[in-house]
Write a protein that holds these residues in place. Sequence first.
Motif, PDB file in Angstrom:
ATOM      1  N   GLN A  15      -4.079   1.046   3.018  1.00 53.94           N
ATOM      2  CA  GLN A  15      -5.486   0.706   3.256  1.00 53.94           C
ATOM      3  C   GLN A  15      -5.458  -0.597   4.052  1.00 53.94           C
ATOM      4  N   ARG A  16      -5.722  -0.504   5.351  1.00 56.49           N
ATOM      5  CA  ARG A  16      -5.448  -1.592   6.288  1.00 56.49           C
ATOM      6  C   ARG A  16      -3.956  -1.929   6.209  1.00 56.49           C
ATOM      7  N   SER A  46      -8.080   6.366  -0.878  1.00 54.93           N
ATOM      8  CA  SER A  46      -7.201   6.124   0.277  1.00 54.93           C
ATOM      9  C   SER A  46      -6.375   7.357   0.595  1.00 54.93           C
ATOM     10  N   GLN A  49      -8.741   9.837   2.224  1.00 59.73           N
ATOM     11  CA  GLN A  49      -9.072   9.389   3.580  1.00 59.73           C
ATOM     12  C   GLN A  49      -7.910   9.636   4.540  1.00 59.73           C
ATOM     13  N   THR A  50      -6.694   9.539   4.035  1.00 59.06           N
ATOM     14  CA  THR A  50      -5.531   9.844   4.864  1.00 59.06           C
ATOM     15  C   THR A  50      -5.474  11.332   5.185  1.00 59.06           C
ATOM     16  N   LEU A  55      -7.898   7.361   7.587  1.00 57.17           N
ATOM     17  CA  LEU A  55      -6.799   6.402   7.618  1.00 57.17           C
ATOM     18  C   LEU A  55      -5.588   7.098   8.238  1.00 57.17           C
TER      19      LEU A  55
END
Length: 227
Positions: A15-16, A46, A49-50, A55
Amino acid sequence: MNRSVISLQNAFIYQREQLVLSDVNFSIKNGEFVYLIGRTGSGKSSLLQTLYADLWLEKGTGIVGGFELHALKRSQIPYLRRNIGIVFQDFQLLSDRNIDKNLRFYLKAMGLTDKNEMNERILEVLNLVNLPHILEKMPHQLSGGEQQRVGIARALLNKPDIILADEPTGNLDPEMSVDILKLFLDINKKSNTAVLMATHDFELIERYPHRTLYCDKGQLRDLSDSL
């Protein structure tokens, strides 16, 4: 055919710049129903989102709906997402238009232009979620449970290989949470669409047990492996 619709191998989820999950390995077969659990901040969102390329997969390999996440180009992201249905906790309906126009907007974004095909698909998915008569209603005229059903209908418009649901019952009362889960299970059974559902509602999991992936201390474990 019992193929994998999701497969991650030696994947590291960021995440970032912050590493949230290390060395993730799992696959989900066509037609499977799988829970994703873990405390707040454990990496559930996360990971999801990947999987839908919000991400980047920085390290390792991943395949979702036939697309290689580790080699994905930005121009391919819309095509990846056409193979995925995404359901959010906060519904994410457009408040300035009715349900028909909400769903039509999504179909146009996917590249569909045939009006008759749009009409048929919208009616089909609203029937699947037992809301066939709400086309002209605005989102604020619906209950939270009804709005989430519309969110699920929207996720079904593209006939996805898999639905990724991020805490879909998080804003609902316990009774409505059960209804939404039963709807997911029904869709999973009838259409053979795989479902990966992130949740912190352990009571739901106990009442309706299925394979469960657990995010904890930077790792992802398949709890069925320890049974």
